[in-house]
Design a protein around this motif. Structure first.
Motif, mmCIF file in Angstrom:
data_model
loop_
_atom_site.group_PDB
_atom_site.id
_atom_site.type_symbol
_atom_site.label_atom_id
_atom_site.label_comp_id
_atom_site.label_asym_id
_atom_site.label_seq_id
_atom_site.Cartn_x
_atom_site.Cartn_y
_atom_site.Cartn_z
ATOM 1 N N GLU A 1 17.314 7.825 8.108
ATOM 2 C CA GLU A 1 16.738 6.555 7.671
ATOM 3 C C GLU A 1 15.674 6.063 8.643
ATOM 4 O O GLU A 1 14.615 5.574 8.231
ATOM 5 C CB GLU A 1 17.840 5.497 7.535
ATOM 6 C CG GLU A 1 18.800 5.727 6.385
ATOM 7 C CD GLU A 1 19.993 4.797 6.422
ATOM 8 O OE1 GLU A 1 20.891 4.959 5.581
ATOM 9 O OE2 GLU A 1 20.035 3.903 7.309
ATOM 10 N N ASP A 2 15.966 6.174 9.934
ATOM 11 C CA ASP A 2 15.004 5.712 10.949
ATOM 12 C C ASP A 2 13.698 6.498 10.869
ATOM 13 O O ASP A 2 12.606 5.917 10.933
ATOM 14 C CB ASP A 2 15.611 5.842 12.350
ATOM 15 C CG ASP A 2 16.805 4.931 12.576
ATOM 16 O OD1 ASP A 2 16.909 3.907 11.866
ATOM 17 O OD2 ASP A 2 17.634 5.253 13.451
ATOM 18 N N LEU A 3 13.800 7.801 10.744
ATOM 19 C CA LEU A 3 12.600 8.629 10.678
ATOM 20 C C LEU A 3 11.803 8.342 9.408
ATOM 21 O O LEU A 3 10.566 8.275 9.446
ATOM 22 C CB LEU A 3 12.982 10.098 10.746
ATOM 23 C CG LEU A 3 13.526 10.571 12.111
ATOM 24 C CD1 LEU A 3 14.122 11.963 11.998
ATOM 25 C CD2 LEU A 3 12.439 10.540 13.170
ATOM 26 N N ALA A 4 12.498 8.149 8.302
ATOM 27 C CA ALA A 4 11.806 7.813 7.063
ATOM 28 C C ALA A 4 11.135 6.452 7.166
ATOM 29 O O ALA A 4 10.015 6.252 6.674
ATOM 30 C CB ALA A 4 12.790 7.830 5.896
ATOM 31 N N ALA A 5 11.818 5.511 7.824
ATOM 32 C CA ALA A 5 11.271 4.158 7.968
ATOM 33 C C ALA A 5 9.986 4.164 8.781
ATOM 34 O O ALA A 5 9.056 3.396 8.507
ATOM 35 C CB ALA A 5 12.308 3.245 8.634
ATOM 36 N N LEU A 6 9.926 5.036 9.769
ATOM 37 C CA LEU A 6 8.736 5.094 10.612
ATOM 38 C C LEU A 6 7.508 5.515 9.807
ATOM 39 O O LEU A 6 6.393 5.071 10.090
ATOM 40 C CB LEU A 6 8.979 6.070 11.762
ATOM 41 C CG LEU A 6 8.087 5.932 12.989
ATOM 42 C CD1 LEU A 6 8.295 4.588 13.662
ATOM 43 C CD2 LEU A 6 8.378 7.053 13.974
ATOM 44 N N GLY A 7 7.712 6.343 8.803
ATOM 45 C CA GLY A 7 6.589 6.835 8.015
ATOM 46 C C GLY A 7 6.353 6.106 6.707
ATOM 47 O O GLY A 7 5.429 6.445 5.969
ATOM 48 N N GLU A 8 7.174 5.103 6.425
ATOM 49 C CA GLU A 8 7.033 4.381 5.154
ATOM 50 C C GLU A 8 5.699 3.633 5.101
ATOM 51 O O GLU A 8 5.275 3.009 6.075
ATOM 52 C CB GLU A 8 8.189 3.385 4.997
ATOM 53 C CG GLU A 8 8.181 2.637 3.672
ATOM 54 C CD GLU A 8 9.398 1.728 3.511
ATOM 55 O OE1 GLU A 8 9.249 0.628 2.949
ATOM 56 O OE2 GLU A 8 10.501 2.122 3.958
ATOM 57 N N GLN A 9 5.058 3.700 3.958
ATOM 58 C CA GLN A 9 3.796 2.979 3.762
ATOM 59 C C GLN A 9 4.090 1.520 3.401
ATOM 60 O O GLN A 9 4.782 1.247 2.428
ATOM 61 C CB GLN A 9 2.990 3.637 2.649
ATOM 62 C CG GLN A 9 2.520 5.039 2.971
ATOM 63 C CD GLN A 9 1.576 5.078 4.167
ATOM 64 O OE1 GLN A 9 0.604 4.321 4.234
ATOM 65 N NE2 GLN A 9 1.864 5.962 5.114
ATOM 66 N N ILE A 10 3.564 0.612 4.194
ATOM 67 C CA ILE A 10 3.811 -0.817 3.992
ATOM 68 C C ILE A 10 2.493 -1.503 3.641
ATOM 69 O O ILE A 10 1.516 -1.385 4.395
ATOM 70 C CB ILE A 10 4.423 -1.457 5.251
ATOM 71 C CG1 ILE A 10 5.776 -0.803 5.566
ATOM 72 C CG2 ILE A 10 4.584 -2.962 5.062
ATOM 73 C CD1 ILE A 10 6.460 -1.371 6.796
ATOM 74 N N PRO A 11 2.427 -2.217 2.538
ATOM 75 C CA PRO A 11 1.170 -2.869 2.152
ATOM 76 C C PRO A 11 0.804 -4.022 3.085
ATOM 77 O O PRO A 11 1.680 -4.697 3.633
ATOM 78 C CB PRO A 11 1.465 -3.392 0.740
ATOM 79 C CG PRO A 11 2.954 -3.540 0.686
ATOM 80 C CD PRO A 11 3.506 -2.443 1.548
ATOM 81 N N ALA A 12 -0.483 -4.220 3.267
ATOM 82 C CA ALA A 12 -0.958 -5.298 4.137
ATOM 83 C C ALA A 12 -0.473 -6.658 3.658
ATOM 84 O O ALA A 12 -0.245 -7.574 4.475
ATOM 85 C CB ALA A 12 -2.485 -5.272 4.199
ATOM 86 N N GLU A 13 -0.285 -6.788 2.341
ATOM 87 C CA GLU A 13 0.166 -8.068 1.801
ATOM 88 C C GLU A 13 1.538 -8.463 2.341
ATOM 89 O O GLU A 13 1.838 -9.655 2.487
ATOM 90 C CB GLU A 13 0.225 -8.000 0.274
ATOM 91 C CG GLU A 13 -1.128 -7.908 -0.408
ATOM 92 C CD GLU A 13 -1.729 -6.504 -0.338
ATOM 93 O OE1 GLU A 13 -0.999 -5.570 0.082
ATOM 94 O OE2 GLU A 13 -2.909 -6.349 -0.685
ATOM 95 N N PHE A 14 2.361 -7.471 2.651
ATOM 96 C CA PHE A 14 3.685 -7.767 3.202
ATOM 97 C C PHE A 14 3.567 -8.462 4.555
ATOM 98 O O PHE A 14 4.224 -9.481 4.805
ATOM 99 C CB PHE A 14 4.496 -6.476 3.347
ATOM 100 C CG PHE A 14 5.740 -6.634 4.180
ATOM 101 C CD1 PHE A 14 6.858 -7.243 3.653
ATOM 102 C CD2 PHE A 14 5.777 -6.171 5.496
ATOM 103 C CE1 PHE A 14 8.019 -7.394 4.424
ATOM 104 C CE2 PHE A 14 6.920 -6.312 6.263
ATOM 105 C CZ PHE A 14 8.044 -6.925 5.724
ATOM 106 N N TRP A 15 2.723 -7.901 5.427
ATOM 107 C CA TRP A 15 2.569 -8.480 6.760
ATOM 108 C C TRP A 15 1.944 -9.871 6.675
ATOM 109 O O TRP A 15 2.355 -10.788 7.411
ATOM 110 C CB TRP A 15 1.718 -7.568 7.637
ATOM 111 C CG TRP A 15 2.304 -6.202 7.820
ATOM 112 C CD1 TRP A 15 1.797 -5.016 7.357
ATOM 113 C CD2 TRP A 15 3.519 -5.875 8.504
ATOM 114 N NE1 TRP A 15 2.613 -3.978 7.701
ATOM 115 C CE2 TRP A 15 3.685 -4.470 8.416
ATOM 116 C CE3 TRP A 15 4.480 -6.625 9.180
ATOM 117 C CZ2 TRP A 15 4.764 -3.803 8.982
ATOM 118 C CZ3 TRP A 15 5.566 -5.967 9.747
ATOM 119 C CH2 TRP A 15 5.700 -4.581 9.648
#
Length: 327
Positions: A294-308
């Motif tokens: 899970e940690d390794l997958a989380a590191l590579g997850e694409q997060i949209p700028a709108e979230f931040w």
């Protein structure tokens, strides 16, 4: 040496949970998790004698002692010497309380002198089954530097200068000891491990003084406890104790925003902690192989700028906090 030049990746493995933190972890569960972390490509491991009175180092050694020494980076800590004698009463772990009550019953001696530092390193090498350490950190020193802290500083500076270790610094849960150390003319540490103080729920204080000082001096930081003792990922602890209502409410709001954007909370936590230019790596801990994945997958997850942007507009992150993608 710059921490990023030493560390093999931006994620490592923190072994505090394998010292029976909060609960008794069976040996086979601990070893299976460590083997899985290795198989999934983790090559940086952090430990400490405190973690279960040497238990985490012993378990980690069962993995690393069988691997080529140049194939991984290893850090541990000094400041506590584990004795052979058994503790007859409750261990005095200071602000760590009963955190490792399920660890080994050995007596823990708190000492930061030169002699104790050398003995601590020798004992760690024996428990870990290796012939050298890459990074050594002075563990949990207080803001007033009680005791002969300079003894540990001198030993570690000498070992670095001799090439015996690659780097040294502090491993703490408070920003103030690092700020005081950065203000000294000598000695010059290479980097720090800051646990729980640069996370989504708790980062404002570190942003005020510590991280600007570290950035100015070119000193890197490894972020420990990126899930805030577990409260971010379904646990009930914050700062190793029951999470207070204000933190629980902030976590609830963070998770609401994650759900709204389809973002995993682990991904948000790890990528936030790594977005600051001072952050060299994060070291979440785990006691199950699935958590490592899970940690390794989380590191590579694409997060949209709108979230931040949503996090910032709702006051969940400081206006001064660097965010991924330069948001």
């Amino acid at each position: 040496m710059n921490l990023r030049e030493i560390l093999p990746a931006r994620i490592g493995f923190g072994t505090a949970p394998l010292g029976n933190m909060f609960r008794a972890v069976p040996d086979d569960e601990a070893i299976t998790t460590l083997n899985s972390a290795w198989d999934q490509g983790i090559r940086y491991y952090d430990s400490a004698p405190l973690y279960g009175a040497g238990l985490a180092e012993i378990r980690l050694g069962k993995l690393l002692s069988s691997k080529p020494r140049d194939s991984f980076v290893l850090s541990t800590k000094v400041g506590r010497v584990i004795l052979d004698e058994v503790e007859t009463g409750a261990s005095d772990l200071g602000d760590k309380g009963t955190l490792f009550e399920y660890g080994r019953p050995n007596t823990i001696m708190h000492e930061w002198t030169a002699e104790a530092t050398e003995r601590s390193i020798e004992n760690s090498l024996e428990r870990l089954g290796v012939d050298r350490l890459d990074i050594v950190r002075v563990h949990d020193i207080s803001q007033d530097f009680h005791g002969d802290i300079t003894g540990a500083f001198r030993v570690l500076s000498r070992l670095r200068d001799e090439g015996t270790i690659k780097a040294w610094g502090l491993g703490v849960n408070l920003t103030e000891p690092i700020e005081i150390t950065l203000a000294l003319d000598e000695p010059r540490p290479d980097g720090f491990l800051l646990a729980g103080r640069y996370t989504l729920p708790d980062h404002e204080h570190a942003l005020q003084r510590l991280l600007p000082m570290a950035e100015e001096q070119g000193v890197g930081t490894v972020v420990g406890g990126p899930y805030s003792s577990g409260v971010l990922v379904g646990g009930t602890h914050f700062e190793y104790a029951d999470a207070p209502p204000a933190i629980l409410e902030k976590v609830r709001r963070i998770k609401e925003i994650c759900v709204r954007h389809g973002v995993g909370v682990k991904a948000a936590a790890l990528q936030f902690s790594l977005a600051h230019p001072v952050s060299a790596a994060v070291i979440p801990g785990a006691t199950k192989p699935s958590r490592v994945a899970e940690d390794l997958a989380a590191l590579g997850e694409q997060i949209p700028a709108e979230f931040w942007r949503d996090l910032r507009e709702n006051g969940m992150v400081s206006p001064q906090a660097p965010l991924p993608g330069g948001v």
